[in-house]
Design an enzyme around this catalytic site. Structure first.
Site, PDB file in Angstrom:
ATOM      1  CD  GLU A 152      65.716  35.622  73.545  1.00 49.92           C
ATOM      2  OE1 GLU A 152      65.838  36.439  74.474  1.00 49.92           O
ATOM      3  OE2 GLU A 152      66.333  35.720  72.471  1.00 49.92           O
ATOM      4  CB  SER A 160      69.169  42.040  78.117  1.00 50.09           C
ATOM      5  OG  SER A 160      68.038  41.467  77.485  1.00 50.09           O
TER       6      SER A 160
END
Length: 298
Positions: A184, A203
């Site tokens: 992540e 993202s």
């Protein structure tokens, strides 16, 4: 929160009742691509275009190559079937649709069998910079490009297998931190400089810039036991990013017996997200000014 993961959770970890149980035992559903609205495709377009402009020179080359090979559509949400066709030919992975966060054992089983569970929904236009639960943009844009990279693809499968074992050993919180600080929010020292590979950064428009440009966070060389003992921020930017030297390092990590490491960290106190230890290989000692200002204002 500026990333796209649910507070207190990684991609897995849904508590009972958070997401209605689907009919299939593996929690997969049809993506329902034909049901997406023009507005939903428009949200993907907005998110894609601004990240595509921001990421060059910031993400690792493997991520850039993965995006190119997958040929993400710029103006519409990708069809998981097409993505899976490309992945299967290269690394044997596929993307499967799920309604949202899934139970740990379901998540681990998917990864162990080279299936990446991706949320099929997309955020609302007013949620471009803040989303509690991972959506299709986070899951597909952030995660899928690196599944074309063999070492990373093998690492993800090994993580799924390790997760099933960690559940039985009662050490899942320690393993979840490894996922958080690699998959992540991981950084990598590429030949051309520090680069992003973590999906939660890649993202996120705001954390992309913060992770590399801000003087506030620490950037520390990755160490497995250290990471297993380190708490993470679930409500804001990370105070510390852990840095690997290559994806081969993750591949070697997937071959390590975590059992002795679990025993070594068992009963040891946790480190706070912004701690810097004497034993750390510090690449950048952060000022901590961003989080200090937030705490002072609270």
């Amino acid at each position: 929160m500026t990333g796209n993961t649910k507070p207190g959770k990684t991609k897995h970890g849904a508590a009972a009742g958070e997401t209605a149980r689907p009919e299939r035992a593996d929690w997969t559903i049809d993506q329902g691509w034909d049901s997406y609205t023009a507005e939903e495709h428009g949200v993907w377009k907005t998110l894609y275009e601004r990240q595509a402009k921001l990421l060059p020179g910031r993400t690792c080359q493997e991520f850039v190559s993965g995006m190119a090979d997958l040929a993400f559509p710029t103006d519409r949400i990708p069809d998981f079937r097409r993505l899976s066709d490309v992945l299967m030919q290269r690394t044997g992975w596929q993307v499967v649709a799920v309604p949202g966060l899934v139970p740990d054992e379901v998540f681990f089983d998917h990864l162990a069998n080279r299936r990446f569970p991706a949320g099929h929904f997309i955020r609302k236009p007013e949620e471009l910079d803040y989303l509690e639960e991972p959506d299709v943009f986070h899951d597909v844009f952030g995660h899928v490009p690196l599944l074309l990279q063999p070492a990373f693809a093998d690492y993800m499968q090994a993580y799924g297998e390790g997760g099933l074992r960690a559940q039985k050993l009662g050490v899942l919180p320690n393993l979840a931190r490894v996922y958080w600080y690699t998959v992540e929010f991981g950084l990598i020292r590429a030949p051309e400089g520090m680069r992003i590979y973590g999906a939660g950064i890649a993202s996120s428009f705001t954390e992309t810039r913060f992770s590399l440009d801000s003087p506030s966070p620490n950037r520390i060389r990755f160490d497995l036991a250290r990471v297993m003992r380190t708490q993470y921020r679930i409500d804001d930017f990370q105070e510390t990013y852990f840095v690997i030297d290559s994806f081969d390092e993750l591949l070697r990590l997937s071959e390590v017996d975590f059992g002795p490491v679990y025993e070594a960290v068992k009963g040891q106190p946790d480190h706070d997200p912004g701690d810097v230890l004497e034993s750390d290989e510090v690449l950048t000692r952060g000022t901590g000014e961003y989080h200090a200002a937030k705490r002072q204002a609270a």
